[in-house]
Design a protein around this motif. Structure first.
Motif, PDB file in Angstrom:
ATOM      1  N   ASN A  88       0.463  -6.194 -12.754  1.00  0.00           N
ATOM      2  CA  ASN A  88      -1.004  -5.961 -13.290  1.00  0.00           C
ATOM      3  C   ASN A  88      -0.775  -4.470 -12.291  1.00  0.00           C
ATOM      4  OD1 ASN A  88      -2.490  -8.001 -14.510  1.00  0.00           O
ATOM      5  ND2 ASN A  88      -3.081  -9.115 -12.163  1.00  0.00           N
ATOM      6  N   THR A  89      -0.285  -4.601 -11.763  1.00  0.00           N
ATOM      7  CA  THR A  89       0.034  -2.807 -10.407  1.00  0.00           C
ATOM      8  C   THR A  89       1.055  -2.335 -11.476  1.00  0.00           C
ATOM      9  OG1 THR A  89       0.168  -4.056  -8.607  1.00  0.00           O
ATOM     10  CG2 THR A  89       1.154  -2.121  -9.053  1.00  0.00           C
ATOM     11  N   TRP A  90       2.187  -2.517 -12.523  1.00  0.00           N
ATOM     12  CA  TRP A  90       2.994  -1.967 -13.052  1.00  0.00           C
ATOM     13  C   TRP A  90       2.037  -1.981 -14.773  1.00  0.00           C
ATOM     14  CZ3 TRP A  90       7.475  -6.322 -13.083  1.00  0.00           C
ATOM     15  CH2 TRP A  90       8.184  -6.278 -12.716  1.00  0.00           C
ATOM     16  N   GLN A  91       1.136  -2.212 -14.708  1.00  0.00           N
ATOM     17  CA  GLN A  91       0.188  -1.796 -15.802  1.00  0.00           C
ATOM     18  C   GLN A  91      -0.581  -1.018 -14.875  1.00  0.00           C
ATOM     19  OE1 GLN A  91       0.840  -3.394 -18.995  1.00  0.00           O
ATOM     20  NE2 GLN A  91       3.097  -3.551 -18.144  1.00  0.00           N
ATOM     21  N   THR A  92      -0.960  -0.565 -13.824  1.00  0.00           N
ATOM     22  CA  THR A  92      -2.503   0.091 -14.060  1.00  0.00           C
ATOM     23  C   THR A  92      -2.507   1.306 -13.172  1.00  0.00           C
ATOM     24  OG1 THR A  92      -2.710  -1.743 -11.274  1.00  0.00           O
ATOM     25  CG2 THR A  92      -4.284  -1.871 -13.794  1.00  0.00           C
ATOM     26  N   ASP A  93      -0.807   1.234 -11.865  1.00  0.00           N
ATOM     27  CA  ASP A  93      -0.237   2.016 -11.187  1.00  0.00           C
ATOM     28  C   ASP A  93       0.832   2.575 -11.394  1.00  0.00           C
ATOM     29  OD1 ASP A  93       0.609   3.921  -8.982  1.00  0.00           O
ATOM     30  OD2 ASP A  93       0.007   2.418  -7.870  1.00  0.00           O
ATOM     31  N   ASP A  94       0.324   4.133 -12.984  1.00  0.00           N
ATOM     32  CA  ASP A  94       1.872   5.156 -12.735  1.00  0.00           C
ATOM     33  C   ASP A  94       2.813   4.979 -11.903  1.00  0.00           C
ATOM     34  OD1 ASP A  94       0.061   4.903 -15.885  1.00  0.00           O
ATOM     35  OD2 ASP A  94      -1.192   7.017 -15.506  1.00  0.00           O
ATOM     36  N   ASP A  95       2.670   5.235 -10.801  1.00  0.00           N
ATOM     37  CA  ASP A  95       3.519   5.487  -9.786  1.00  0.00           C
ATOM     38  C   ASP A  95       4.403   4.699  -9.894  1.00  0.00           C
ATOM     39  OD1 ASP A  95       2.094   8.005  -9.238  1.00  0.00           O
ATOM     40  OD2 ASP A  95       1.533   7.649  -8.024  1.00  0.00           O
ATOM     41  N   TYR A  96       4.317   3.515 -10.593  1.00  0.00           N
ATOM     42  CA  TYR A  96       5.323   2.287 -10.806  1.00  0.00           C
ATOM     43  C   TYR A  96       5.387   1.626 -11.987  1.00  0.00           C
ATOM     44  CZ  TYR A  96       4.852   2.874  -4.955  1.00  0.00           C
ATOM     45  OH  TYR A  96       4.424   4.080  -4.453  1.00  0.00           O
ATOM     46  N   SER A 129       1.704   6.672   1.664  1.00  0.00           N
ATOM     47  CA  SER A 129       1.195   8.176   1.996  1.00  0.00           C
ATOM     48  C   SER A 129       2.403   8.807   2.366  1.00  0.00           C
ATOM     49  CB  SER A 129       0.067   7.248   2.929  1.00  0.00           C
ATOM     50  OG  SER A 129      -0.520   6.322   2.518  1.00  0.00           O
ATOM     51  N   LEU A 130       3.626   8.063   3.417  1.00  0.00           N
ATOM     52  CA  LEU A 130       3.898   9.273   3.942  1.00  0.00           C
ATOM     53  C   LEU A 130       5.036   9.897   2.669  1.00  0.00           C
ATOM     54  CD1 LEU A 130       6.236   6.815   7.384  1.00  0.00           C
ATOM     55  CD2 LEU A 130       3.685   8.727   6.984  1.00  0.00           C
ATOM     56  N   ILE A 131       4.756   9.427   1.565  1.00  0.00           N
ATOM     57  CA  ILE A 131       5.880  10.137   1.012  1.00  0.00           C
ATOM     58  C   ILE A 131       5.384  10.656  -0.229  1.00  0.00           C
ATOM     59  CG2 ILE A 131       7.654   9.729  -1.541  1.00  0.00           C
ATOM     60  CD1 ILE A 131       8.419   6.912  -0.093  1.00  0.00           C
ATOM     61  N   SER A 132       4.297  10.684  -0.506  1.00  0.00           N
ATOM     62  CA  SER A 132       3.276  11.416  -1.982  1.00  0.00           C
ATOM     63  C   SER A 132       2.525  12.617  -1.266  1.00  0.00           C
ATOM     64  CB  SER A 132       2.496  10.913  -1.695  1.00  0.00           C
ATOM     65  OG  SER A 132       1.487  10.308  -0.908  1.00  0.00           O
ATOM     66  N   GLY A 133       2.337  12.845   0.525  1.00  0.00           N
ATOM     67  CA  GLY A 133       2.277  14.124   0.588  1.00  0.00           C
ATOM     68  C   GLY A 133       3.488  15.076   0.774  1.00  0.00           C
ATOM     69  N   PRO A 134       4.756  14.692   1.354  1.00  0.00           N
ATOM     70  CA  PRO A 134       5.362  15.795   0.815  1.00  0.00           C
ATOM     71  C   PRO A 134       5.472  16.176  -0.128  1.00  0.00           C
ATOM     72  CG  PRO A 134       6.152  13.827   2.744  1.00  0.00           C
ATOM     73  CD  PRO A 134       5.162  13.534   2.249  1.00  0.00           C
ATOM     74  N   LEU A 135       6.128  15.062  -1.015  1.00  0.00           N
ATOM     75  CA  LEU A 135       6.441  15.733  -2.200  1.00  0.00           C
ATOM     76  C   LEU A 135       5.456  16.247  -3.041  1.00  0.00           C
ATOM     77  CD1 LEU A 135       7.481  12.025  -3.486  1.00  0.00           C
ATOM     78  CD2 LEU A 135       8.840  13.659  -3.449  1.00  0.00           C
ATOM     79  N   GLN A 136       3.826  16.534  -2.514  1.00  0.00           N
ATOM     80  CA  GLN A 136       2.737  16.859  -3.472  1.00  0.00           C
ATOM     81  C   GLN A 136       3.226  18.220  -2.640  1.00  0.00           C
ATOM     82  OE1 GLN A 136      -0.788  15.985  -2.403  1.00  0.00           O
ATOM     83  NE2 GLN A 136      -2.299  16.982  -3.199  1.00  0.00           N
ATOM     84  N   THR A 137       3.914  18.800  -1.354  1.00  0.00           N
ATOM     85  CA  THR A 137       3.999  19.755  -0.934  1.00  0.00           C
ATOM     86  C   THR A 137       5.069  21.048  -1.275  1.00  0.00           C
ATOM     87  OG1 THR A 137       2.721  19.038   1.287  1.00  0.00           O
ATOM     88  CG2 THR A 137       4.218  21.758   1.239  1.00  0.00           C
ATOM     89  N   GLU A 142      -2.550  14.574  -5.891  1.00  0.00           N
ATOM     90  CA  GLU A 142      -1.585  13.423  -5.098  1.00  0.00           C
ATOM     91  C   GLU A 142      -0.497  12.861  -6.799  1.00  0.00           C
ATOM     92  OE1 GLU A 142      -1.353   9.442  -2.875  1.00  0.00           O
ATOM     93  OE2 GLU A 142      -3.221  11.272  -3.091  1.00  0.00           O
ATOM     94  N   ALA A 143      -1.610  12.736  -7.953  1.00  0.00           N
ATOM     95  CA  ALA A 143      -0.797  12.311  -9.163  1.00  0.00           C
ATOM     96  C   ALA A 143       0.342  13.353 -10.067  1.00  0.00           C
ATOM     97  CB  ALA A 143      -2.055  12.152 -10.110  1.00  0.00           C
ATOM     98  N   ARG A 174       5.758   9.561  -9.280  1.00  0.00           N
ATOM     99  CA  ARG A 174       6.286   8.460 -10.740  1.00  0.00           C
ATOM    100  C   ARG A 174       7.668   8.969 -11.490  1.00  0.00           C
ATOM    101  NH1 ARG A 174       2.191   9.538 -16.017  1.00  0.00           N
ATOM    102  NH2 ARG A 174       2.693  10.831 -15.542  1.00  0.00           N
ATOM    103  N   MET A 175       7.631   9.716 -11.830  1.00  0.00           N
ATOM    104  CA  MET A 175       8.915  10.748 -12.290  1.00  0.00           C
ATOM    105  C   MET A 175      10.495   9.893 -11.008  1.00  0.00           C
ATOM    106  SD  MET A 175       9.998  14.625 -12.949  1.00  0.00           S
ATOM    107  CE  MET A 175       7.844  14.846 -13.829  1.00  0.00           C
ATOM    108  N   LEU A 176       9.627  10.403  -9.633  1.00  0.00           N
ATOM    109  CA  LEU A 176      11.124  10.120  -8.476  1.00  0.00           C
ATOM    110  C   LEU A 176      11.590   8.907  -8.561  1.00  0.00           C
ATOM    111  CD1 LEU A 176      12.477  10.437  -5.919  1.00  0.00           C
ATOM    112  CD2 LEU A 176      10.882   9.263  -4.458  1.00  0.00           C
ATOM    113  N   MET A 177      10.042   7.032  -8.609  1.00  0.00           N
ATOM    114  CA  MET A 177      10.809   6.124  -9.372  1.00  0.00           C
ATOM    115  C   MET A 177      11.550   6.242 -10.430  1.00  0.00           C
ATOM    116  SD  MET A 177       9.915   5.017  -6.925  1.00  0.00           S
ATOM    117  CE  MET A 177      10.334   2.593  -6.829  1.00  0.00           C
ATOM    118  N   ALA A 178      11.339   6.326 -11.282  1.00  0.00           N
ATOM    119  CA  ALA A 178      12.140   6.710 -12.769  1.00  0.00           C
ATOM    120  C   ALA A 178      13.212   6.470 -12.766  1.00  0.00           C
ATOM    121  CB  ALA A 178      11.212   7.447 -14.099  1.00  0.00           C
ATOM    122  N   PHE A 179      13.341   8.508 -11.735  1.00  0.00           N
ATOM    123  CA  PHE A 179      15.327   8.540 -11.374  1.00  0.00           C
ATOM    124  C   PHE A 179      15.700   7.696 -10.902  1.00  0.00           C
ATOM    125  CE2 PHE A 179      13.419  13.056 -12.650  1.00  0.00           C
ATOM    126  CZ  PHE A 179      13.044  13.007 -14.022  1.00  0.00           C
TER     127      PHE A 179
END
Length: 339
Positions: free
Chosen positions: A55-63, A162-170, A206-207, A212-217
């Motif tokens: 269900n997490t795979w289907q609902t969360d685009d990041d993963y 939370s620790l990863i998404s913030g620096p990636l966004q910046t 944040e999206a 999402r691109m990081l996990m796929a790569f």
């Protein structure tokens, strides 16, 4: 008389061979039944965790890319089928039970602390423990990298996310602003908002952080690193470089979106960012990865392959043994007996 003795010897050898085959077939059948029983028990035990992960795979685009990991792992096991056939099955009960107990400790911690990540990681550890317990160390070493690859299907814990998404966004915001300034666009940065010409804002939400691109790569880079025949340190470079490649590709995506917003329209830019850019960035990242392989081939002096050296040594030893067997041996002459 001699004929009957020969027949008895042949029948005895035949019966011994048949009994050995029967024992081997019986052992194989018991092993298959044991594996099926363990798989059924493990599936029943971790079924709620499996459904929650799906269900997490289907609902969360990041993963969402995590659902490809089990399929890729099955392909990698199939690819190693010839090597696995050569492995002698020697069950390692204590090592497998130790890994399963460690998994149960992690699972209990996740259950008591109401955290799903330990239970998901425990599922992978349980699979590793079953492989070690049933098949032994040789098979476990052969598929150890595939087992480590399975951990990529598990989403990060919330704190790590939370620790990863913030620096990636910046980094995505700052990098896209840098690219725009290089191309002469009047731009400013206000937090995670890019201001074009002072009156056209682009919010890097944040999206849009690129997780999402990081996990796929990372998954694609791990697959390529496993498939290519390179030293381990080069494979580590390929896997580690997937992180900066994902960050740079996300910067380029935001930069292209800003240029389209400036010179075409906001509707086209929005459609490009969410649809077309996602399909373009993955082939671009794969090309960059193969570009790294090409660059390492040009820069690094290849070392002699250890397997070829071992094969050459074994061939020399076999040739020496064959030559030694072909040498004429001095047989003692039969001297006549005197009365």
């Amino acid at each position: 008389m001699r004929g009957s003795v020969v027949k008895n010897l042949i029948s005895r050898r035949h019966s011994l061979g048949m009994s050995g085959r029967d024992q081997a077939n019986g052992y194989r059948l018991k092993l298959i039944v044991l594996v099926l029983m363990l798989m059924a028990i493990t599936t029943w035990s971790y079924w709620p965790t499996m459904t929650d992960l799906f269900n997490t795979w289907q609902t969360d685009d990041d993963y969402s890319a995590g659902q490809l990991v089990p399929l890729v792992a099955l392909f990698l096991v199939w690819r190693e089928r010839n090597m696995l056939r050569q492995c002698l099955l020697v069950p390692c009960w204590w090592g497998g039970i130790a890994l399963i107990l460690l998994a149960e400790v992690a699972r209990t911690y996740g259950f008591l602390s109401f955290r799903v990540s330990p239970e998901r990681y425990a599922m992978v550890l349980t699979a590793a423990g079953l492989v070690l317990m049933v098949a032994g160390w040789r098979v476990f070493r052969t598929v150890s990298w595939i087992i480590l690859f399975l951990f990529l299907m598990v989403p990060f814990p919330e704190r790590v996310h939370s620790l990863i998404s913030g620096p990636l966004q910046t980094m995505a915001t700052t990098g896209s602003v840098l690219f725009l300034e290089v191309f002469g666009v009047r731009v400013s940065q206000e937090g995670n908002v890019v201001m074009l010409n002072g009156n056209m804002p682009i919010a890097v939400a944040e999206a849009c952080s690129g997780l999402r691109m990081l996990m796929a790569f990372v998954i694609v880079a791990a697959f390529i690193a496993y498939m290519v025949k390179r030293p381990r340190w080069q494979k580590a470079i390929l896997l580690g470089s997937s992180i900066p490649v994902a960050v740079v590709c996300n910067m380029i995506r935001i930069f292209a979106t800003a240029m389209l917003m400036l010179y075409v329209s906001a509707e086209v830019a929005q459609k490009f960012f969410h649809d077309f850019a996602g399909f373009v960035m993955m082939p671009a990242a794969v090309l960059l990865t193969f570009g790294e392989i090409w660059l390492m081939d040009r820069v690094v002096v290849p070392e002699p392959d250890l397997q070829h050296r071992r094969a050459g040594t074994q061939a020399k030893l076999a040739a020496r043994a064959y030559a030694k067997n072909q040498m004429p041996q001095n047989k003692p002459e039969n001297t006549p007996l005197k009365d």
